[in-house]
Design a protein around this motif. Structure first.
Motif, PDB file in Angstrom:
ATOM      1  N   VAL A   1      -4.792  -4.903   0.095  1.00 56.47           N
ATOM      2  CA  VAL A   1      -4.195  -3.803  -0.274  1.00 56.47           C
ATOM      3  C   VAL A   1      -4.362  -3.706  -1.812  1.00 56.47           C
ATOM      4  CG1 VAL A   1      -2.273  -2.094   0.137  1.00 56.47           C
ATOM      5  CG2 VAL A   1      -2.799  -3.329   1.855  1.00 56.47           C
TER       6      VAL A   1
ATOM      7  N   ASN B   1      -0.061   0.471  -3.154  1.00 56.23           N
ATOM      8  CA  ASN B   1      -0.324   1.252  -2.009  1.00 56.23           C
ATOM      9  C   ASN B   1       0.719   1.031  -1.021  1.00 56.23           C
ATOM     10  OD1 ASN B   1      -1.165   2.940   0.083  1.00 56.23           O
ATOM     11  ND2 ASN B   1      -3.474   2.141  -0.369  1.00 56.23           N
ATOM     12  N   ASP B   2       1.954   1.604  -1.461  1.00 60.33           N
ATOM     13  CA  ASP B   2       3.092   1.006  -0.323  1.00 60.33           C
ATOM     14  C   ASP B   2       2.907   1.537   0.919  1.00 60.33           C
ATOM     15  OD1 ASP B   2       4.236  -0.318  -2.595  1.00 60.33           O
ATOM     16  OD2 ASP B   2       5.224   1.284  -3.254  1.00 60.33           O
TER      17      ASP B   2
ATOM     18  N   VAL C   1       0.649  -0.755   2.972  1.00 59.64           N
ATOM     19  CA  VAL C   1       1.503  -1.982   3.286  1.00 59.64           C
ATOM     20  C   VAL C   1       2.324  -1.700   4.238  1.00 59.64           C
ATOM     21  CG1 VAL C   1       3.392  -3.533   2.419  1.00 59.64           C
ATOM     22  CG2 VAL C   1       1.383  -3.101   0.900  1.00 59.64           C
TER      23      VAL C   1
ATOM     24  N   ALA D   1       2.155  -3.778   8.194  1.00 59.76           N
ATOM     25  CA  ALA D   1       3.078  -4.428   8.296  1.00 59.76           C
ATOM     26  C   ALA D   1       3.624  -4.021   9.689  1.00 59.76           C
ATOM     27  CB  ALA D   1       4.292  -4.229   7.359  1.00 59.76           C
TER      28      ALA D   1
ATOM     29  N   THR E   1       0.985  -9.547   8.013  1.00 55.35           N
ATOM     30  CA  THR E   1       2.080 -10.237   7.180  1.00 55.35           C
ATOM     31  C   THR E   1       1.600 -10.485   5.635  1.00 55.35           C
ATOM     32  OG1 THR E   1       1.772 -12.458   8.079  1.00 55.35           O
ATOM     33  CG2 THR E   1       3.563 -11.220   9.170  1.00 55.35           C
ATOM     34  N   ARG E   2       2.302 -10.664   4.800  1.00 53.50           N
ATOM     35  CA  ARG E   2       1.665 -10.848   3.525  1.00 53.50           C
ATOM     36  C   ARG E   2       1.394 -12.255   3.371  1.00 53.50           C
ATOM     37  NH1 ARG E   2       4.482  -7.136  -0.651  1.00 53.50           N
ATOM     38  NH2 ARG E   2       5.259  -5.524   0.685  1.00 53.50           N
TER      39      ARG E   2
ATOM     40  N   GLU F   1      -4.476  -7.933  -5.712  1.00 52.86           N
ATOM     41  CA  GLU F   1      -4.750  -7.130  -4.413  1.00 52.86           C
ATOM     42  C   GLU F   1      -3.716  -8.077  -3.479  1.00 52.86           C
ATOM     43  OE1 GLU F   1      -8.211  -5.148  -2.919  1.00 52.86           O
ATOM     44  OE2 GLU F   1      -8.449  -7.049  -2.009  1.00 52.86           O
ATOM     45  N   LEU F   2      -3.014  -7.120  -2.934  1.00 53.32           N
ATOM     46  CA  LEU F   2      -2.172  -8.136  -1.807  1.00 53.32           C
ATOM     47  C   LEU F   2      -2.961  -8.459  -0.589  1.00 53.32           C
ATOM     48  CD1 LEU F   2       0.597  -8.873  -0.400  1.00 53.32           C
ATOM     49  CD2 LEU F   2       0.806  -6.513   0.392  1.00 53.32           C
TER      50      LEU F   2
ATOM     51  N   MET G   1      -3.207  -9.460   3.334  1.00 57.68           N
ATOM     52  CA  MET G   1      -2.293  -9.496   4.593  1.00 57.68           C
ATOM     53  C   MET G   1      -3.187 -10.108   5.472  1.00 57.68           C
ATOM     54  SD  MET G   1      -0.321  -5.980   4.197  1.00 57.68           S
ATOM     55  CE  MET G   1       1.105  -6.482   5.184  1.00 57.68           C
TER      56      MET G   1
END
Length: 144
Positions: free
Chosen positions: A105, A109-110, A113, A117, A122-123, A131-132, A134
């Motif tokens: 993500v 870009n909440d 996320v 979730a 999960t993170r 970039e997150l 997951m």
């Protein structure tokens, strides 16, 4: 739909519209993507496109990547994103060798996320580009 997504929400993707248009807009390239990415789904609502999602084949560790998820503005907030994620996870659960689904993500870009979730992701980490990452284990159909 992919071109529309790249045009309307370019900040959400690694690819750019220019990569898939002009000289990049070839039948061979599009066919190659469909071959290299074994799960591609388009959601519809009332006969109109309402979203898309794809999943890559698993890597050597059994990780498949959920990619190219997009819901057009007119379909947002109505469950299309959840439907797309569930379809991707159901496909992954039927594939031999897929043990985990991962995704990235882009920063800020909440909404994405939150979508992932609530669908069990999960993170895992933040990569060098911010970039997150997951992940979520795959549930086999017999486990559901």
């Amino acid at each position: 739909m992919r071109l529309t997504a790249l045009s309307q929400d370019p900040e959400a993707y690694e690819s750019a519209l220019r990569d898939w248009s002009g000289a990049g807009d070839t039948e061979e390239r599009w066919r190659g993507r469909l071959t290299d990415v074994p799960f591609n789904a388009v959601l519809t609502e009332g006969g109109s496109p309402a979203g898309m999602v794809s999943v890559t084949a698993p890597d050597g560790d059994g990780l498949a990547e959920l990619i190219s998820l997009w819901v057009p503005p007119h379909a947002r907030g109505r469950g299309a994103g959840d439907t797309a994620v569930r379809a991707a996870l159901e496909w992954a659960g039927r594939q031999r060798g897929v043990h985990q689904v991962g995704l990235g993500v882009r920063p800020g870009n909440d909404r994405a996320v939150a979508l992932f979730a609530r669908n069990g992701f999960t993170r895992a980490r933040v990569d060098e580009g911010g970039e997150l990452r997951m992940t979520r284990p795959v549930r086999r159909e017999a486990e559901d």
